[in-house]
Scaffold this active site. Structure first.
Site, PDB file in Angstrom:
ATOM      1  N   PHE A 147       0.814  -1.223   0.000  1.00  0.00           N
ATOM      2  CA  PHE A 147       0.000   0.000   0.000  1.00  0.00           C
ATOM      3  C   PHE A 147       0.845   1.270   0.000  1.00  0.00           C
ATOM      4  O   PHE A 147       0.367   2.338  -0.387  1.00  0.00           O
ATOM      5  CB  PHE A 147      -0.931   0.025   1.229  1.00  0.00           C
ATOM      6  CG  PHE A 147      -0.236   0.399   2.516  1.00  0.00           C
ATOM      7  CD1 PHE A 147       0.002   1.734   2.822  1.00  0.00           C
ATOM      8  CD2 PHE A 147       0.213  -0.577   3.397  1.00  0.00           C
ATOM      9  CE1 PHE A 147       0.657   2.088   3.996  1.00  0.00           C
ATOM     10  CE2 PHE A 147       0.872  -0.224   4.565  1.00  0.00           C
ATOM     11  CZ  PHE A 147       1.105   1.107   4.866  1.00  0.00           C
ATOM     12  N   LYS A 171      -1.041  -7.026  -9.342  1.00  0.00           N
ATOM     13  CA  LYS A 171      -2.044  -7.143  -8.267  1.00  0.00           C
ATOM     14  C   LYS A 171      -1.653  -6.087  -7.236  1.00  0.00           C
ATOM     15  O   LYS A 171      -0.805  -6.313  -6.383  1.00  0.00           O
ATOM     16  CB  LYS A 171      -1.993  -8.549  -7.660  1.00  0.00           C
ATOM     17  CG  LYS A 171      -3.274  -9.017  -6.981  1.00  0.00           C
ATOM     18  CD  LYS A 171      -3.754  -8.150  -5.858  1.00  0.00           C
ATOM     19  CE  LYS A 171      -3.040  -8.383  -4.547  1.00  0.00           C
ATOM     20  NZ  LYS A 171      -3.429  -7.408  -3.495  1.00  0.00           N
ATOM     21  N   GLU A 174      -4.940  -3.895  -2.064  1.00  0.00           N
ATOM     22  CA  GLU A 174      -6.394  -3.693  -2.030  1.00  0.00           C
ATOM     23  C   GLU A 174      -6.766  -2.419  -1.267  1.00  0.00           C
ATOM     24  O   GLU A 174      -7.899  -1.952  -1.336  1.00  0.00           O
ATOM     25  CB  GLU A 174      -7.086  -4.918  -1.398  1.00  0.00           C
ATOM     26  CG  GLU A 174      -6.745  -5.203   0.055  1.00  0.00           C
ATOM     27  CD  GLU A 174      -5.453  -6.006   0.231  1.00  0.00           C
ATOM     28  OE1 GLU A 174      -4.548  -5.914  -0.641  1.00  0.00           O
ATOM     29  OE2 GLU A 174      -5.334  -6.689   1.260  1.00  0.00           O
ATOM     30  N   SER A 224       5.363  -6.908   3.356  1.00  0.00           N
ATOM     31  CA  SER A 224       5.918  -7.226   4.682  1.00  0.00           C
ATOM     32  C   SER A 224       6.722  -8.534   4.635  1.00  0.00           C
ATOM     33  O   SER A 224       6.500  -9.379   3.760  1.00  0.00           O
ATOM     34  CB  SER A 224       4.784  -7.333   5.689  1.00  0.00           C
ATOM     35  OG  SER A 224       3.880  -8.339   5.261  1.00  0.00           O
ATOM     36  N   CYS A 279       9.596   1.883   3.355  1.00  0.00           N
ATOM     37  CA  CYS A 279      10.486   0.775   3.717  1.00  0.00           C
ATOM     38  C   CYS A 279      11.905   1.292   3.950  1.00  0.00           C
ATOM     39  O   CYS A 279      12.727   0.601   4.525  1.00  0.00           O
ATOM     40  CB  CYS A 279      10.487  -0.265   2.619  1.00  0.00           C
ATOM     41  SG  CYS A 279      11.110   0.408   1.100  1.00  0.00           S
ATOM     42  N   GLU A 380       9.366  -4.049  13.086  1.00  0.00           N
ATOM     43  CA  GLU A 380       9.058  -2.936  12.184  1.00  0.00           C
ATOM     44  C   GLU A 380       7.708  -2.370  12.616  1.00  0.00           C
ATOM     45  O   GLU A 380       6.695  -3.056  12.596  1.00  0.00           O
ATOM     46  CB  GLU A 380       8.961  -3.443  10.731  1.00  0.00           C
ATOM     47  CG  GLU A 380       8.646  -2.335   9.756  1.00  0.00           C
ATOM     48  CD  GLU A 380       8.410  -2.816   8.320  1.00  0.00           C
ATOM     49  OE1 GLU A 380       7.707  -3.818   8.120  1.00  0.00           O
ATOM     50  OE2 GLU A 380       8.946  -2.175   7.405  1.00  0.00           O
TER      51      GLU A 380
HETATM   52  P1  NAD Z   1       1.568  -6.643   2.997  1.00  0.00           P
HETATM   53  O1  NAD Z   1       2.621  -7.699   3.054  1.00  0.00           O
HETATM   54  O2  NAD Z   1       0.457  -6.709   3.993  1.00  0.00           O
HETATM   55  O3  NAD Z   1       0.837  -6.669   1.556  1.00  0.00           O
HETATM   56  C1  NAD Z   1       1.570  -6.610   0.362  1.00  0.00           C
HETATM   57  C2  NAD Z   1       0.781  -7.295  -0.748  1.00  0.00           C
HETATM   58  O4  NAD Z   1       0.607  -8.669  -0.408  1.00  0.00           O
HETATM   59  C3  NAD Z   1      -0.615  -6.721  -0.958  1.00  0.00           C
HETATM   60  O5  NAD Z   1      -0.869  -6.665  -2.341  1.00  0.00           O
HETATM   61  C4  NAD Z   1      -1.527  -7.715  -0.268  1.00  0.00           C
HETATM   62  O6  NAD Z   1      -2.791  -7.830  -0.871  1.00  0.00           O
HETATM   63  C5  NAD Z   1      -0.774  -9.025  -0.364  1.00  0.00           C
HETATM   64  N1  NAD Z   1      -0.954  -9.882   0.812  1.00  0.00           N
HETATM   65  C6  NAD Z   1      -1.167  -9.488   2.098  1.00  0.00           C
HETATM   66  N2  NAD Z   1      -1.239 -10.563   2.911  1.00  0.00           N
HETATM   67  C7  NAD Z   1      -1.073 -11.643   2.136  1.00  0.00           C
HETATM   68  C8  NAD Z   1      -1.031 -13.045   2.420  1.00  0.00           C
HETATM   69  N3  NAD Z   1      -1.188 -13.514   3.652  1.00  0.00           N
HETATM   70  N4  NAD Z   1      -0.837 -13.892   1.393  1.00  0.00           N
HETATM   71  C9  NAD Z   1      -0.661 -13.423   0.128  1.00  0.00           C
HETATM   72  N5  NAD Z   1      -0.686 -12.103  -0.184  1.00  0.00           N
HETATM   73  C10 NAD Z   1      -0.893 -11.225   0.803  1.00  0.00           C
HETATM   74  O7  NAD Z   1       2.317  -5.241   3.039  1.00  0.00           O
HETATM   75  P2  NAD Z   1       1.675  -3.793   3.157  1.00  0.00           P
HETATM   76  O8  NAD Z   1       1.136  -3.626   4.530  1.00  0.00           O
HETATM   77  O9  NAD Z   1       0.809  -3.520   1.999  1.00  0.00           O
HETATM   78  O10 NAD Z   1       3.002  -2.888   2.974  1.00  0.00           O
HETATM   79  C11 NAD Z   1       3.852  -2.533   4.030  1.00  0.00           C
HETATM   80  C12 NAD Z   1       5.051  -3.443   4.092  1.00  0.00           C
HETATM   81  O11 NAD Z   1       5.746  -3.424   2.852  1.00  0.00           O
HETATM   82  C13 NAD Z   1       6.081  -2.998   5.127  1.00  0.00           C
HETATM   83  O12 NAD Z   1       6.544  -4.132   5.805  1.00  0.00           O
HETATM   84  C14 NAD Z   1       7.198  -2.371   4.294  1.00  0.00           C
HETATM   85  O13 NAD Z   1       8.471  -2.397   4.887  1.00  0.00           O
HETATM   86  C15 NAD Z   1       7.149  -3.237   3.091  1.00  0.00           C
HETATM   87  N6  NAD Z   1       7.771  -2.582   1.954  1.00  0.00           N
HETATM   88  C16 NAD Z   1       9.002  -3.008   1.585  1.00  0.00           C
HETATM   89  C17 NAD Z   1       9.662  -2.404   0.531  1.00  0.00           C
HETATM   90  C18 NAD Z   1      11.024  -2.876   0.120  1.00  0.00           C
HETATM   91  O14 NAD Z   1      11.481  -2.416  -0.908  1.00  0.00           O
HETATM   92  N7  NAD Z   1      11.682  -3.737   0.855  1.00  0.00           N
HETATM   93  C19 NAD Z   1       9.041  -1.351  -0.166  1.00  0.00           C
HETATM   94  C20 NAD Z   1       7.776  -0.945   0.233  1.00  0.00           C
HETATM   95  C21 NAD Z   1       7.147  -1.570   1.298  1.00  0.00           C
END
Ligand code: NAD
Length: 494
Positions: A147, A171, A174, A224, A279, A380
């Protein structure tokens, strides 16, 4: 309003299930987004196959020219894109513009694809035998994005994948799906054939369908760490190429010889910009030696002045968090930090803005005397919460960074070249800054952390991106007029 999918150049969806989309500044529900089902997925696959068959035959130069038009269209529509990002994400307008600009830079890099795809050539690897390498597209690639950067992170992926000749299924999160659809529409307007870029919305269910599909060759994931690890492990079972970027806990080390005002300005922007939901946000300031008191005092006095407000307020420096659940999680961490015995210097809990009482705002928060056993240090938090850890010397500072489970980015502020060189050479992290608070690599370098911040072997964009989205083929060739010696049973040696 229902936000549907972008499939084969059309806004459509079959599933009747939806998920809520909120405006984080007001706390109001503003839309429903479709939670796609198998029918939607099958439509995406059929379209992507067709798209790949057509697109992979375009010469790299023709692809590049369409990317150039896409770049122009993003620039022309940047304000509208930024408003979409601000409304569904909450970040400030300037910050949204900055993040889209970072995405444009990846498109600019991808425009160089005729050059980037050039292989290697060796004449006479054996007598009258030549050898060369070519990079060919994978087929259908997929990207699953978080997000926190609804424009930039998808643009780390699809421009390069598509430039390499693949079709791409995105994808998006959401929580803020609209920006991805707008980008896909602009790419179509630039001349991208239908089916080359499709956007499918949904949650875990559709992600699991993507993982299990035999039609998809690769997955690029950013999110994450628990989900990144899951995507990496599951995708391997289905023989996919995968790059999965995870969470972070970025440390910024301040040496006693640092320029303190520069270090404080760097920390303030990096810790509280985008409400800490980056991040590459700095969430730990490591104060070395006797600089600690003055560092904490200066951070506090500047953090207190940060204007927290919705993006519609032009003076806002920091907006809300993404959701009510996330606000509660961040505030719980502040409660935990207090109980663990860290000194709460600035408390952002229960932050209220007149007229926006239901928005998900948390004010800048500062903890001093944090130690490495505390939950607020280990986890985090992904909010505007900065922990200061006091250490006696440089060795203790670098070992702190090295022993944290995350290794995304880190920085050092110092005026000592020797210390800086030791740090950049030895520190265990993927992206390192010297007197730079957020060392995000530009599009023509590659972005990726180490340790539990990246699963897989390739970082995003730059040449790592080109390599990830292509298969290497090496050709060894001899023409029949060369001298023939009959069958050879030993390994040739000349
Ligand atoms: P998230 O892991 O909750 O979701 C990321 C994506 O995965 C979304 O599209 C979501 O729909 C999907 N998703 C969520 N849970 C899932 C599951 N159980 N199984 C399969 N797919 C699933 O992350 P978020 O809350 O949207 O974003 C924040 C996180 O992203 C933070 O931890 C941040 O550090 C990380 N991030 C990392 C970088 C990097 O370059 N390392 C860059 C941006 C964000």
């Amino acid at each position: 309003m229902i936000i549907k999918n972008f499939i084969d150049g059309k806004i459509i969806s079959e599933s009747k299930k939806t998920l809520d989309v909120f405006n984080p500044s007001t706390g109001e529900k503003i839309a429903d987004v479709v939670n796609s089902n198998l029918n939607d997925f099958n439509n995406v696959i059929n379209s992507s196959k067709k798209g790949f068959n057509q697109w992979s035959k375009f010469t790299p130069l023709k692809r590049s020219r369409i990317l150039e038009k896409f770049k122009v269209l993003i620039s022309e529509n940047i304000n509208e894109l930024a408003k979409i990002v601000c409304t569904e994400h909450g970040k400030t307008f300037d910050d949204a513009i900055g993040s889209i600009t970072r995405g444009i830079e990846v498109v600019e890099f991808a425009c160089g694809i005729p050059h980037l795809l050039k292989g290697e050539f060796s004449q006479n690897v054996g007598t009258d035998i030549d050898s060369w390498s070519i990079r060919q597209p994978l087929g259908i690639c997929a990207g699953i994005t978080p997000f926190n950067f609804p424009a930039m992170v998808p643009m780390w992926m699809f421009p390069i994948s598509i430039a390499c000749g693949n079709s791409f299924i995105l994808k998006p999160s959401e929580k803020n799906p609209s920006c991805a659809i707008k980008l896909a529409e602009l790419f179509k307007e630039a001349g991208l054939p239908e089916g080359v870029l499709n956007v499918i919305n949904g949650d875990k269910e559709i992600v699991d369908t993507i993982i299990k599909s035999n039609e998809i060759s690769s997955i690029s994931f950013v999110g994450s760490t628990p989900v990144a690890k899951y995507i990496y492990e599951e995708s391997a079972k289905y023989h996919k190429r995968v790059q999965a970027l995870g969470g972070a806990k970025n440390h910024l080390v301040v040496m006693p010889d640092a320029n303190i005002s520069q270090a404080v300005d760097g920390i303030i922007g990096a810790a509280y910009g985008s409400a800490g939901e980056r991040c590459m946000a700095v969430s730990v300031a490591v104060a070395v030696g006797d600089i600690a008191d003055s560092l904490v005092e200066n951070i506090k006095s500047k953090a207190e002045l940060i204007k927290v407000a919705p993006w519609t307020d032009e003076d806002s420096s920091m907006g809300p968090l993404i959701s009510k659940q996330h606000k509660n999680k961040v505030e719980d961490f502040i409660n935990i930090g207090e109980k663990e015995g860290a000194k709460l210097v600035l408390d952002g809990r229960n932050y209220k803005i007149q007229g926006y009482e239901k928005g998900y705002f948390v004010g800048p928060t500062l903890f001093d005397n944090v130690d490495k056993e505390m939950q607020i240090y280990k986890n985090e938090i992904f909010g505007p919460v900065l922990s200061v850890v006091r250490v006696k010397d440089y060795n203790e500072a670098i070992s702190l960074v090295d022993n944290h489970e995350f290794g995304n980015g880190t920085s050092i502020y110092t005026s000592d070249g020797e210390v800086s060189r030791h740090f950049t050479t030895n520190v265990i992290a993927g992206m390192v800054g010297v007197n730079v608070p957020i060392p995000v690599p530009m599009a023509f370098h590659s972005f990726g952390g180490w340790k539990k911040s990246l699963f897989g072997s390739n970082a995003m964009h730059g040449m790592e991106g080109v390599n990830f989205y292509t298969k290497l083929k090496t050709v060894t060739s001899r023409w029949p007029n060369s001298i023939r010696t009959g069958p050879e049973f030993k390994m040739p040696t000349n």
